[in-house]
Design a protein around this motif. Structure first.
Motif, PDB file in Angstrom:
ATOM      1  N   VAL A 165      44.450  57.432  26.747  1.00  0.00           N
ATOM      2  CA  VAL A 165      43.746  56.867  27.919  1.00  0.00           C
ATOM      3  C   VAL A 165      43.335  57.822  29.030  1.00  0.00           C
ATOM      4  N   GLU A 166      43.982  58.877  29.297  1.00  0.00           N
ATOM      5  CA  GLU A 166      43.611  59.896  29.926  1.00  0.00           C
ATOM      6  C   GLU A 166      42.466  60.590  29.344  1.00  0.00           C
ATOM      7  N   GLU A 167      42.543  60.869  28.189  1.00  0.00           N
ATOM      8  CA  GLU A 167      41.219  61.377  27.244  1.00  0.00           C
ATOM      9  C   GLU A 167      40.063  60.600  27.034  1.00  0.00           C
ATOM     10  N   THR A 168      40.191  59.482  27.470  1.00  0.00           N
ATOM     11  CA  THR A 168      38.885  58.459  27.572  1.00  0.00           C
ATOM     12  C   THR A 168      38.394  58.463  28.837  1.00  0.00           C
ATOM     13  N   GLY A 169      38.865  59.278  29.801  1.00  0.00           N
ATOM     14  CA  GLY A 169      38.383  59.375  31.079  1.00  0.00           C
ATOM     15  C   GLY A 169      38.786  58.604  32.448  1.00  0.00           C
ATOM     16  N   PHE A 170      40.247  58.045  32.125  1.00  0.00           N
ATOM     17  CA  PHE A 170      40.763  57.249  33.267  1.00  0.00           C
ATOM     18  C   PHE A 170      42.310  57.758  33.447  1.00  0.00           C
ATOM     19  N   ASP A 171      42.650  57.490  34.658  1.00  0.00           N
ATOM     20  CA  ASP A 171      44.244  57.664  34.963  1.00  0.00           C
ATOM     21  C   ASP A 171      45.060  56.729  34.114  1.00  0.00           C
ATOM     22  N   ALA A 172      46.152  57.077  33.481  1.00  0.00           N
ATOM     23  CA  ALA A 172      46.783  56.140  32.842  1.00  0.00           C
ATOM     24  C   ALA A 172      47.994  55.868  33.697  1.00  0.00           C
ATOM     25  N   PHE A 173      48.527  54.662  33.919  1.00  0.00           N
ATOM     26  CA  PHE A 173      49.290  54.197  34.795  1.00  0.00           C
ATOM     27  C   PHE A 173      50.545  53.520  33.913  1.00  0.00           C
ATOM     28  N   ASP A 174      51.736  54.013  33.998  1.00  0.00           N
ATOM     29  CA  ASP A 174      52.925  53.404  33.266  1.00  0.00           C
ATOM     30  C   ASP A 174      53.239  51.952  34.056  1.00  0.00           C
ATOM     31  N   ALA A 175      53.020  50.936  33.082  1.00  0.00           N
ATOM     32  CA  ALA A 175      53.153  49.674  33.630  1.00  0.00           C
ATOM     33  C   ALA A 175      54.419  49.172  32.852  1.00  0.00           C
ATOM     34  N   GLY A 176      55.387  49.889  32.460  1.00  0.00           N
ATOM     35  CA  GLY A 176      56.664  49.375  31.838  1.00  0.00           C
ATOM     36  C   GLY A 176      56.799  48.952  30.423  1.00  0.00           C
ATOM     37  N   SER A 177      57.341  47.954  30.377  1.00  0.00           N
ATOM     38  CA  SER A 177      57.677  47.399  28.917  1.00  0.00           C
ATOM     39  C   SER A 177      56.660  46.291  28.616  1.00  0.00           C
ATOM     40  N   ILE A 178      56.579  46.036  27.402  1.00  0.00           N
ATOM     41  CA  ILE A 178      55.659  44.788  26.902  1.00  0.00           C
ATOM     42  C   ILE A 178      56.124  43.675  27.491  1.00  0.00           C
ATOM     43  N   GLU A 179      57.435  43.330  27.776  1.00  0.00           N
ATOM     44  CA  GLU A 179      57.830  42.134  28.460  1.00  0.00           C
ATOM     45  C   GLU A 179      57.275  42.223  29.836  1.00  0.00           C
ATOM     46  N   ASP A 180      56.974  43.345  30.482  1.00  0.00           N
ATOM     47  CA  ASP A 180      56.289  43.398  31.709  1.00  0.00           C
ATOM     48  C   ASP A 180      54.750  43.280  31.669  1.00  0.00           C
ATOM     49  N   SER A 181      54.213  43.140  30.542  1.00  0.00           N
ATOM     50  CA  SER A 181      52.498  43.668  30.119  1.00  0.00           C
ATOM     51  C   SER A 181      51.981  42.281  30.562  1.00  0.00           C
ATOM     52  N   TRP A 182      52.602  41.131  31.078  1.00  0.00           N
ATOM     53  CA  TRP A 182      51.881  40.086  31.530  1.00  0.00           C
ATOM     54  C   TRP A 182      51.281  40.415  32.819  1.00  0.00           C
ATOM     55  N   ARG A 183      51.782  41.417  33.490  1.00  0.00           N
ATOM     56  CA  ARG A 183      51.136  41.685  34.753  1.00  0.00           C
ATOM     57  C   ARG A 183      49.692  42.479  34.582  1.00  0.00           C
ATOM     58  N   GLN A 184      49.372  42.781  33.537  1.00  0.00           N
ATOM     59  CA  GLN A 184      48.128  43.204  33.228  1.00  0.00           C
ATOM     60  C   GLN A 184      47.270  42.541  32.403  1.00  0.00           C
ATOM     61  N   GLN A 185      47.855  41.260  32.205  1.00  0.00           N
ATOM     62  CA  GLN A 185      46.744  40.092  31.307  1.00  0.00           C
ATOM     63  C   GLN A 185      45.857  39.498  32.289  1.00  0.00           C
ATOM     64  N   PRO A 186      44.921  38.821  31.645  1.00  0.00           N
ATOM     65  CA  PRO A 186      43.850  38.240  32.168  1.00  0.00           C
ATOM     66  C   PRO A 186      44.100  37.433  33.705  1.00  0.00           C
ATOM     67  N   ALA A 187      43.473  37.566  34.925  1.00  0.00           N
ATOM     68  CA  ALA A 187      43.833  37.031  35.993  1.00  0.00           C
ATOM     69  C   ALA A 187      44.625  37.732  36.905  1.00  0.00           C
ATOM     70  N   SER A 188      45.509  38.750  36.417  1.00  0.00           N
ATOM     71  CA  SER A 188      46.170  39.407  37.195  1.00  0.00           C
ATOM     72  C   SER A 188      45.688  40.341  38.269  1.00  0.00           C
ATOM     73  N   PRO A 189      46.137  40.578  39.305  1.00  0.00           N
ATOM     74  CA  PRO A 189      45.555  41.563  40.119  1.00  0.00           C
ATOM     75  C   PRO A 189      44.965  42.823  39.585  1.00  0.00           C
ATOM     76  N   VAL A 190      45.405  43.430  38.601  1.00  0.00           N
ATOM     77  CA  VAL A 190      45.066  44.567  37.985  1.00  0.00           C
ATOM     78  C   VAL A 190      43.876  44.305  36.875  1.00  0.00           C
ATOM     79  N   TYR A 191      43.731  43.168  36.654  1.00  0.00           N
ATOM     80  CA  TYR A 191      42.693  42.827  35.484  1.00  0.00           C
ATOM     81  C   TYR A 191      41.555  43.071  35.982  1.00  0.00           C
ATOM     82  N   CYS A 192      40.631  44.109  35.366  1.00  0.00           N
ATOM     83  CA  CYS A 192      39.399  44.362  35.514  1.00  0.00           C
ATOM     84  C   CYS A 192      38.766  44.412  36.873  1.00  0.00           C
ATOM     85  N   THR A 193      39.612  44.773  37.796  1.00  0.00           N
ATOM     86  CA  THR A 193      39.463  45.110  38.962  1.00  0.00           C
ATOM     87  C   THR A 193      39.218  46.519  39.663  1.00  0.00           C
TER      88      THR A 193
END
Length: 250
Positions: A165-193
């Motif tokens: 991710v860093e090599e594609t030009g963006f800061d990578a943020f550790d968002a935890g486990s796959i079980e936590d990845s719902w927090r980056q799914q569509p319509a979450s506050p981090v989604y495409c904002t």
């Protein structure tokens, strides 16, 4: 690093260009054949290959295909080595993908992907618009650099995905486990904002699992209606879309 990219759409094409430019050995495939992939993706050395070749002898496989196409690639990934890392960029939109009952009932999107593929996955590059991804990359250390959340259960896989991710030009943020990845799914506050690394923790914490699917479906209905007229104005659609998401999701 040897990287296979399955999918040459808006996200897959940018990943292909950026990672090959960073010096990785990249091959890219789609479902329609290498001759249908834009040759400009190969300007930094990436190779267009058949779909049944893309997972062979790679360290990382990046799947950038529609969510509902995941069951169809099970046979393609059988050649992956046990140590190979799968990075999932997909998002679930019922209006496009059809309904997946277990996901509608609350299963995390990338948890379902992992279950279908029979392999662990890392979730990355799913929470940025194609427009921002293509045009807003900046060098590490740039002020207000956009961050991309990365979630995964395996520490090694997550670290590799964050480095890419860093090599594609963006800061990578550790968002935890796959079980936590719902927090980056569509319509979450981090989604495409287009949030920064500093803004990411509060936005992830603010996500509400019960409301995200409802907001996703309502916002998509509104977005489809609004973009029908907006695209005729000639304005900067990518920036408008980020502002739309910020208003609705945050």
């Amino acid at each position: 690093m040897r990287i296979g990219i399955l999918g040459a759409g808006s996200i897959g094409s940018t990943v292909t260009r950026r990672l090959s430019q960073a010096g990785h050995d990249v091959k890219v495939a789609n479902s329609r054949g290498p001759e249908t992939i834009d040759s400009s993706l190969c300007e930094f050395g990436a190779r267009r290959v058949e779909a049944n070749e893309v997972a062979a002898d790679v360290d990382v496989l990046i799947t950038s295909i529609p969510f509902n196409k995941m069951p169809g690639i099970v046979a393609l990934i059988e050649v992956l080595s046990a140590k190979a890392i799968i990075i999932d960029t997909s998002n679930y939109y019922p209006h496009r993908d059809g309904n997946v009952p277990v996901v509608d009932a609350g299963q995390v999107e990338s948890g379902w992907v992992s279950e279908v593929l029979g392999r662990p996955v890392v979730k990355a590059w799913n929470a940025i618009t194609a427009q921002s991804f293509a045009t807003k990359a900046t060098p590490s250390g740039t002020e207000n650099r956009i961050a991309i959340p990365v979630a995964g259960d395996d520490a090694v896989g997550r670290d590799v995905a964050m480095r890419l991710v860093e090599e594609t030009g963006f800061d990578a943020f550790d968002a935890g486990s796959i079980e936590d990845s719902w927090r980056q799914q569509p319509a979450s506050p981090v989604y495409c904002t287009d949030l920064t690394r500093e803004e990411m923790p509060a936005a992830l914490a603010a996500a509400d699992k019960t409301s995200v699917p409802r907001i996703r479906d309502l916002s998509m209905a509104l977005l489809i209606e609004k973009t029908h007229s907006y695209t005729k104005t000639g304005d900067r659609f990518g920036d408008w879309l980020v502002e739309f998401n910020r208003v609705i999701y945050m």
